[in-house]
Design a protein around this motif. Structure first.
Motif, PDB file in Angstrom:
ATOM      1  N   TYR A 135      29.112  34.818 -30.227  1.00  0.00           N
ATOM      2  CA  TYR A 135      27.850  35.415 -30.655  1.00  0.00           C
ATOM      3  C   TYR A 135      27.895  36.943 -30.576  1.00  0.00           C
ATOM      4  O   TYR A 135      28.454  37.526 -29.649  1.00  0.00           O
ATOM      5  CB  TYR A 135      26.704  34.918 -29.778  1.00  0.00           C
ATOM      6  N   PHE A 136      27.249  37.566 -31.575  1.00  0.00           N
ATOM      7  CA  PHE A 136      27.017  39.004 -31.594  1.00  0.00           C
ATOM      8  C   PHE A 136      25.536  39.238 -31.837  1.00  0.00           C
ATOM      9  O   PHE A 136      24.852  38.395 -32.417  1.00  0.00           O
ATOM     10  CB  PHE A 136      27.828  39.687 -32.700  1.00  0.00           C
ATOM     11  N   ALA A 137      25.031  40.399 -31.389  1.00  0.00           N
ATOM     12  CA  ALA A 137      23.624  40.745 -31.598  1.00  0.00           C
ATOM     13  C   ALA A 137      23.539  42.203 -32.029  1.00  0.00           C
ATOM     14  O   ALA A 137      24.272  43.059 -31.502  1.00  0.00           O
ATOM     15  CB  ALA A 137      22.813  40.520 -30.328  1.00  0.00           C
ATOM     16  N   THR A 138      22.654  42.501 -32.969  1.00  0.00           N
ATOM     17  CA  THR A 138      22.520  43.872 -33.447  1.00  0.00           C
ATOM     18  C   THR A 138      22.041  44.781 -32.327  1.00  0.00           C
ATOM     19  O   THR A 138      21.231  44.386 -31.488  1.00  0.00           O
ATOM     20  CB  THR A 138      21.549  43.941 -34.637  1.00  0.00           C
ATOM     21  N   THR A 139      22.524  46.010 -32.336  1.00  0.00           N
ATOM     22  CA  THR A 139      22.231  46.938 -31.238  1.00  0.00           C
ATOM     23  C   THR A 139      21.033  47.835 -31.515  1.00  0.00           C
ATOM     24  O   THR A 139      20.590  48.558 -30.622  1.00  0.00           O
ATOM     25  CB  THR A 139      23.450  47.832 -30.962  1.00  0.00           C
ATOM     26  N   VAL A 153      24.712  47.097 -40.124  1.00  0.00           N
ATOM     27  CA  VAL A 153      24.184  47.313 -38.779  1.00  0.00           C
ATOM     28  C   VAL A 153      25.289  47.040 -37.755  1.00  0.00           C
ATOM     29  O   VAL A 153      26.053  46.080 -37.903  1.00  0.00           O
ATOM     30  CB  VAL A 153      22.977  46.396 -38.484  1.00  0.00           C
ATOM     31  N   LEU A 154      25.352  47.868 -36.711  1.00  0.00           N
ATOM     32  CA  LEU A 154      26.311  47.640 -35.632  1.00  0.00           C
ATOM     33  C   LEU A 154      25.818  46.503 -34.740  1.00  0.00           C
ATOM     34  O   LEU A 154      24.642  46.447 -34.383  1.00  0.00           O
ATOM     35  CB  LEU A 154      26.484  48.906 -34.793  1.00  0.00           C
ATOM     36  N   ALA A 155      26.716  45.602 -34.387  1.00  0.00           N
ATOM     37  CA  ALA A 155      26.374  44.476 -33.508  1.00  0.00           C
ATOM     38  C   ALA A 155      27.349  44.435 -32.340  1.00  0.00           C
ATOM     39  O   ALA A 155      28.505  44.846 -32.451  1.00  0.00           O
ATOM     40  CB  ALA A 155      26.414  43.156 -34.272  1.00  0.00           C
TER      41      ALA A 155
END
Length: 393
Positions: A135-139, A153-155
């Motif tokens: 999993y990744f999440a946007t920062t 968008v950076l994640a």
């Protein structure tokens, strides 16, 4: 115990003289026997089941345990032998702390099903994952403006460490948190930047180099110290400044396991190194990956008749020796040296080697002050290892 090259010639130290439990027992028994003889002019009758013998052995064990505590405390106070929390505490007077684990990052492109008449919002923390469940999440908050259909968008990975690195473009493609009108999300570059907690060897080297950072003149060791401090997965860094380019410092670096840094890693390292707290104000710092020099492995080996019963074990040892040689050779500035491979094969039980590749080759280490060139060996293709059979000893 640290294995950095700077400590290769530093001898091992033991405050107890490497005392063993048996040695402690012998010492206690000898002292008792000596004192007994002074009183009774004969050796004491010590039997294994005698209560006195058991008492002396118990005393010897307690003495040995106390000496081991003294040994551990002495080793914990020395840079070469300190480990874990002990090493962390040695670094404190120098202002050097262990680099923490970091999260991998990646760029995610969110795409609408069609251009909208209002702004589409991408909330901070929007999650995306791979098919394998990474999993990744946007920062940060992002938006797709009116008339546009996508935004990058950076994640950041949700799990810290190196496991989320090297995910190629197009693999992080499952949008976990649904967003109205967003048809899909996918990574457009390779994830990088994740690192495990800094190893003892890396921290030891930085503590060793830290006194050089007290100078404002920008010595080589200081630049290498700061480069190693960038992230815990920096395995090696070399700083050079060619005579033809005054006030310019080149930093060549590699990641853990001989991995080449990405363009993103290089850019982030350069930003880190250009901070004026880490360099003289007049210096230009340029960060680069070393140039790879390819070599091949191709040989035939034979074992002696006396070893034929263990031929299968020798073959396993040979495979391990070849892998260890590749790991050893993958070092910045290390000449390609077939003698090292032959040495390891001999140690594996090989009698004779017909070495076709590699041939000896000089690899640039940055020692040439006239040019900014640093190289690293790279194995080309798979090793060709031929078992030639058994020969007379």
């Amino acid at each position: 115990m640290s294995n950095i090259t700077e400590f290769a010639d530093i001898p091992e130290y033991s405050v107890t003289g490497n005392l063993t439990l048996q040695g402690a027992r012998d010492l206690v028994m000898d002292i008792y026997t000596e004192n007994y003889k002074k009183v009774y002019a004969k050796a004491p009758p010590l039997y294994d089941s005698d209560p006195l013998t058991l008492t002396l052995k118990s005393m010897a064990m307690l003495y040995y345990m106390a000496m081991q505590v003294a040994e551990r405390r002495a080793l914990a106070a020395m840079l070469k032998s300190a480990e874990g929390a002990q090493l962390d505490n040695i670094g404190l007077p120098f202002g050097v702390k262990r680099n923490p684990a970091t999260y991998a990052t990646v760029t995610i492109r969110f795409t609408l099903s069609a251009a909208q008449k209002s702004v589409a919002m991408i909330p901070q923390g929007t999650r995306i994952r791979t098919g394998a469940g990474i999993y990744f999440a946007t920062t940060e908050y992002a938006q797709i403006d009116i008339g546009e259909t996508s935004v990058d968008v950076l994640a950041k990975a949700e799990e810290v460490g190196a496991e989320s690195n090297d995910i190629p473009p197009g693999v992080i493609d499952t949008l976990v948190d649904a967003i109205p009108f967003v048809a899909g999300a996918v990574n457009i570059d390779t994830s990088s930047g994740g690192a495990d907690v800094e190893s003892d060897d890396s921290l030891t080297r930085r503590i060793w180099l830290s006194p050089t950072t007290y100078s404002c003149a920008g010595p080589r060791d200081a630049y290498e110290f700061w480069a190693m401090s960038f992230r815990s997965d920096i395995e090696n860094a070399i700083a050079i400044s060619p005579r033809s380019q005054p006030c310019t410092a080149y930093i060549y670096f590699m990641l853990t396991g001989g991995k080449m840094p990405s363009e993103k890693d290089i850019s982030e390292m350069e930003t880190f190194m250009m901070n004026e707290a880490r360099r003289p104000m007049t210096d230009l710092v340029i960060c680069k990956a070393p140039e790879e020099v390819e070599y091949s492995i191709d040989f035939t080996y034979y074992i002696g008749a006396s070893s034929k019963k263990n031929a299968d074990i020798v073959q396993q040892n040979v495979a391990q020796a070849v892998q260890e040689y590749q790991d050893w050779q993958r070092s910045i500035g290390r000449d390609i040296n077939p003698m090292e491979l032959i040495y390891r094969l001999r140690a594996a039980g090989v009698k004779r080697v017909e070495m076709r590749e590699p041939a000896f080759k000089v690899v640039e280490s940055g020692a040439d002050k006239e040019k900014a060139l640093v190289q690293i060996p790279k194995l080309s293709g798979q090793p060709t290892v031929v078992y030639g059979g058994v020969e007379d000893d």
